[in-house]
Write an enzyme that holds these catalytic residues in place. Structure first.
Site, PDB file in Angstrom:
ATOM      1  N   CYS A   2     -91.958  90.688  41.240  1.00  0.00           N
ATOM      2  CA  CYS A   2     -92.516  90.848  39.896  1.00  0.00           C
ATOM      3  C   CYS A   2     -92.057  92.124  39.190  1.00  0.00           C
ATOM      4  O   CYS A   2     -91.765  93.126  39.825  1.00  0.00           O
ATOM      5  CB  CYS A   2     -94.029  90.883  39.970  1.00  0.00           C
ATOM      6  N   ARG A  27     -84.706  91.245  39.844  1.00  0.00           N
ATOM      7  CA  ARG A  27     -85.632  91.365  40.976  1.00  0.00           C
ATOM      8  C   ARG A  27     -86.026  90.010  41.536  1.00  0.00           C
ATOM      9  O   ARG A  27     -86.569  89.931  42.632  1.00  0.00           O
ATOM     10  CB  ARG A  27     -86.899  92.116  40.528  1.00  0.00           C
ATOM     11  N   ASN A 100     -98.091  93.725  39.331  1.00  0.00           N
ATOM     12  CA  ASN A 100     -97.195  93.638  40.492  1.00  0.00           C
ATOM     13  C   ASN A 100     -98.020  93.978  41.727  1.00  0.00           C
ATOM     14  O   ASN A 100     -98.784  94.946  41.687  1.00  0.00           O
ATOM     15  CB  ASN A 100     -96.077  94.677  40.421  1.00  0.00           C
ATOM     16  N   GLU A 481     -75.585  88.415  59.904  1.00  0.00           N
ATOM     17  CA  GLU A 481     -75.486  88.722  58.481  1.00  0.00           C
ATOM     18  C   GLU A 481     -74.688  87.632  57.746  1.00  0.00           C
ATOM     19  O   GLU A 481     -75.046  87.237  56.634  1.00  0.00           O
ATOM     20  CB  GLU A 481     -74.849  90.107  58.296  1.00  0.00           C
ATOM     21  N   LYS A 485     -76.191  85.452  54.648  1.00  0.00           N
ATOM     22  CA  LYS A 485     -75.549  85.338  53.327  1.00  0.00           C
ATOM     23  C   LYS A 485     -75.378  83.864  52.977  1.00  0.00           C
ATOM     24  O   LYS A 485     -75.649  83.456  51.860  1.00  0.00           O
ATOM     25  CB  LYS A 485     -74.166  86.003  53.304  1.00  0.00           C
ATOM     26  N   GLU A 488     -78.796  82.192  52.182  1.00  0.00           N
ATOM     27  CA  GLU A 488     -79.426  82.719  50.964  1.00  0.00           C
ATOM     28  C   GLU A 488     -78.837  82.139  49.686  1.00  0.00           C
ATOM     29  O   GLU A 488     -79.569  81.787  48.776  1.00  0.00           O
ATOM     30  CB  GLU A 488     -79.200  84.236  50.880  1.00  0.00           C
ATOM     31  N   HIS A 504     -76.698  78.684  76.250  1.00  0.00           N
ATOM     32  CA  HIS A 504     -78.118  78.595  76.610  1.00  0.00           C
ATOM     33  C   HIS A 504     -78.907  77.777  75.587  1.00  0.00           C
ATOM     34  O   HIS A 504     -80.126  77.889  75.532  1.00  0.00           O
ATOM     35  CB  HIS A 504     -78.698  80.006  76.751  1.00  0.00           C
ATOM     36  N   LYS A 603     -85.272  90.382  44.781  1.00  0.00           N
ATOM     37  CA  LYS A 603     -84.419  91.502  45.205  1.00  0.00           C
ATOM     38  C   LYS A 603     -85.236  92.535  45.966  1.00  0.00           C
ATOM     39  O   LYS A 603     -84.778  93.111  46.935  1.00  0.00           O
ATOM     40  CB  LYS A 603     -83.766  92.134  43.967  1.00  0.00           C
TER      41      LYS A 603
HETATM   42  C1  F6R Z   1     -80.489  89.860  51.937  1.00  0.00           C
HETATM   43  C2  F6R Z   1     -81.379  90.802  51.307  1.00  0.00           C
HETATM   44  C3  F6R Z   1     -82.732  91.003  51.904  1.00  0.00           C
HETATM   45  C4  F6R Z   1     -83.058  92.491  51.935  1.00  0.00           C
HETATM   46  C5  F6R Z   1     -84.490  92.733  52.440  1.00  0.00           C
HETATM   47  C6  F6R Z   1     -84.810  94.214  52.544  1.00  0.00           C
HETATM   48  O1  F6R Z   1     -79.291  89.712  51.241  1.00  0.00           O
HETATM   49  O2  F6R Z   1     -81.024  91.421  50.342  1.00  0.00           O
HETATM   50  O3  F6R Z   1     -82.815  90.447  53.180  1.00  0.00           O
HETATM   51  O4  F6R Z   1     -82.145  93.118  52.773  1.00  0.00           O
HETATM   52  O5  F6R Z   1     -85.403  92.139  51.574  1.00  0.00           O
HETATM   53  O6  F6R Z   1     -84.579  94.879  51.348  1.00  0.00           O
HETATM   54  P1  F6R Z   1     -84.377  96.451  51.273  1.00  0.00           P
HETATM   55  O7  F6R Z   1     -83.066  96.767  51.893  1.00  0.00           O
HETATM   56  O8  F6R Z   1     -84.413  96.771  49.810  1.00  0.00           O
HETATM   57  O9  F6R Z   1     -85.519  97.061  52.028  1.00  0.00           O
END
Ligand code: F6R
Length: 608
Positions: A2, A27, A100, A481, A485, A488, A504, A603
């Site tokens: 938010c 965000r 928020n 990772e 990606k 997501e 396993h 975000k």
């Molecule tokens: C994945 C991503 C999220 C953040 C997570 C932590 O691409 O961006 O998994 O890594 O929400 O966010 P921060 O790093 O801001 O604590």
């Protein structure tokens, strides 16, 4: 997650609020709304959807006025629909409130208010705040705001309008950040800096439990007791101005291409070109501290947690300190053994992630040393920790993290070198790693030049429903990772595994329909990785291998090879993830996904 914007001044509020909502949309959100005061009435419009689609339907005549508040909502309590969107009304339209965070005792408060005859229209905890404020208001807005602070548990940042108060916005902050931007005969309220830039030139960051009464020409801040308090006024950091896509179709693509320069800046800030002198005087830790630590715990979430796993690996390998990575939200639950000889490192791009913030608390309570590896020094976590290691990634707008991830890995590797040096590891051991760090900008540039290889592989896998990502050693985390990606932004279900785990269980998934990505660059685990690749081939699985340019074995085995330059195996994970970012990007593009703002994601995750 938010976002809040509020404006009071001499201009029409609606365009400022719409622009603020646009700037907050990075965000992540699913609905948006505004409220504007005119002639003793609060005019509200709020709807599910994107601001580009909503704003044309918000009539500037109905919403005419020079004081208003706006919001982007990421649903927690109740589905994303009009009735749950903010601003939430209280007191039959006397109050409009945006919020928020989360009110934790919402059910008890709702029951209490219902017993008093309040009828709720929405499923939100926000409406409880609005109704509570409306009932508490008897002409003194600060007293009513104090009621919110006294009655509500949890974290919340709110902006409030009351129809009796022309030209006035009330801002209340607990837990979640809230700023007041100061302009010329106009003032603003916002949950982060972006929507303030361009209108305000100075900013007040509200402290915990502050109440600000904001008009076009005055800002009066009260503490929880109602007393007027002075808060520092800071100039707005102009570095956040004009964040655009610079001609790239997506922020994610732009941010991937920023990696070489960001990594250069970070490496140059910490180590000399010979790889002998490490500069870490600003962290509040000296060599005795590094020798004294019995254990290092790294906490983070999502991509940040992956960086923690890598950090634990290199700290243990290089500095010989027991180190472990724990998902931030699980840290408190395991009641960790903590004391002054433990260092807890919080890894977070935003510095605002609630899970990571909460994870730090037991460390602070137990007197453990704390450090933040952060992209935003002036952040909630930045203020909690004993020292901040700035990752130098620059503002990251795309929801899927790319440049922050490679900067996190690099920052943690630099830190491991520092710890190793302080703990007496020889220069012969450390110098090759330090020097390899200087090769990173060129290596990442070269990996980015091979984007077309990822595009080709993406054309092949675009219809897959499931994928596997495998890696070993320091690159086990690259597999995790890469899978994150992919899921997501392309919504393909992707599992990341340390490749040794494959026999396993996960091997049961291998089939022509489930493409596998294997990271097999030079290092102690390459042969075994190629063994895994053969196992996939033997089961008719499609295989994409990340390998160095000269790797004939990988070429002979793989359906697609994504090439990277050869680097020291402890440094290689920083570059090995780049083709996986490209693969996810290209796959999402072909599948027509919203790359910068994937569905359901925010975000900055400011709730637990
Ligand atoms: C994945 C991503 C999220 C953040 C997570 C932590 O691409 O961006 O998994 O890594 O929400 O966010 P921060 O790093 O801001 O604590």
């Amino acid at each position: 997650m938010c976002g809040i914007i509020g404006y009071t001044g001499g201009s029409e509020a609606l365009p400022v609020l719409i622009q603020g909502i646009r700037l907050l949309s990075y965000r992540g959100y699913d609905s948006a709304g505004v409220s504007v005061w005119r002639d003793g009435t609060l005019h509200v419009r709020r709807d599910p959807g994107r601001i580009e689609d909503l704003a044309p339907n918000w009539d500037p005549d109905t919403l005419a006025g020079t004081t208003g508040i706006g919001h982007t909502r990421w649903a927690t309590h109740g589905v994303p629909n009009r009735v749950n969107a903010h601003p939430q009304p209280g007191g039959e339209g006397a109050v409009a409130l945006v919020h928020n965070g989360i009110v934790e005792n919402d059910l008890a408060l709702r029951a209490e208010l219902e017993a008093e005859g309040v009828e709720f229209a929405s499923d939100t905890d926000t409406e409880i705040l609005a109704q509570l404020f409306a009932r508490a208001y008897d002409g003194d807005p600060v007293a009513a705001a104090r009621t919110l602070l006294a009655r509500c548990r949890g974290q919340f940042a709110v902006a409030i309008q009351h129809h009796d108060l022309p030209d006035t916005i009330l801002a209340v902050r607990r837990g979640s950040p809230l700023l007041v931007g100061l302009g010329v005969r106009e003032n603003l309220v916002a949950s982060d800096l972006r929507p303030l830039v361009g209108r305000a030139d100075r900013v007040i960051e509200l402290a915990e439990n502050d109440i600000a009464v904001v008009t076009p020409t005055t800002v009066v801040v009260h503490d929880e007791s109602g007393a007027v308090v002075e808060r520092a006024i800071a100039p707005i950091d102009h570095a956040v101005r004009d964040i655009g896509k610079d001609g790239y179709p997506h922020f994610m693509l732009k941010e991937m291409h920023e990696q070489p320069s960001r990594l250069y800046e970070l490496v140059a800030a910490r180590v000399d070109p010979e790889g002998t002198t490490l500069r870490f005087d600003d962290l509040g830790l000296d060599d005795d501290d590094w020798r004294r630590f019995q254990r290092i715990d790294l906490v983070g979430a999502g991509t940040g947690f992956h960086a923690c796993q890598y950090g634990a690996y290199v700290l243990e390998t290089l500095a010989r300190i027991p180190a472990r990575a724990v998902m931030a939200h699980e840290y408190g639950a395991r009641d960790p053994v903590l004391g002054p000889d433990v260092l807890v490192i919080a890894v977070s791009q935003s510095g605002e992630t609630m899970d990571t913030k909460v994870a730090l608390q037991p460390a602070l309570d137990a007197g453990a040393a704390t450090l933040g590896v952060l992209n935003v020094r002036q952040s909630v976590i930045g203020r909690m920790v004993g020292g901040v290691l700035d990752m130098h990634a620059g503002p990251e707008i795309a929801v899927a993290s790319t440049k922050a991830y490679t900067s996190m890995l690099t920052a943690l590797l630099l830190l491991a070198l520092k710890a190793a040096q302080a703990r007496g590891r020889t220069q012969e051991t450390l110098q090759p790693v330090a020097q390899a760090l200087w090769e990173l900008p060129a290596a990442v540039t070269r990996a980015l030049e091979r984007f077309e290889d990822a595009a080709q592989a993406a054309r092949d896998i675009r219809r897959a429903d499931h994928m596997l990502f495998l890696g070993r050693g320091a690159d086990a985390v690259t597999a995790l990772e890469g899978a994150l990606k992919m899921k997501e932004i392309s919504y393909i279900h992707a599992e990341g595994y340390p490749a040794g785990e494959m026999k396993h269980g996960p091997i049961a998934l291998i089939s022509r329909e489930v493409p596998t990505v294997a990271i097999a660059t030079p290092g102690p685990w390459r042969e075994r990785m190629l063994g895994n690749v053969r196992e996939v081939k033997a089961r008719d699985g499609e295989i994409i291998v990340v390998a160095t340019e000269d790797d004939a074995d990988a070429r002979a085995l793989a359906d697609f090879v994504l090439t990277v330059p050869a680097l020291h195996p402890l440094v290689a994970p920083v570059v090995n993830v780049v083709p996986l970012q490209a693969l996810a990007y290209e796959t999402a593009r072909l599948r027509g996904c919203d790359i910068d703002q994937p569905r359901n994601l925010a975000k900055t995750v400011t709730v637990q």
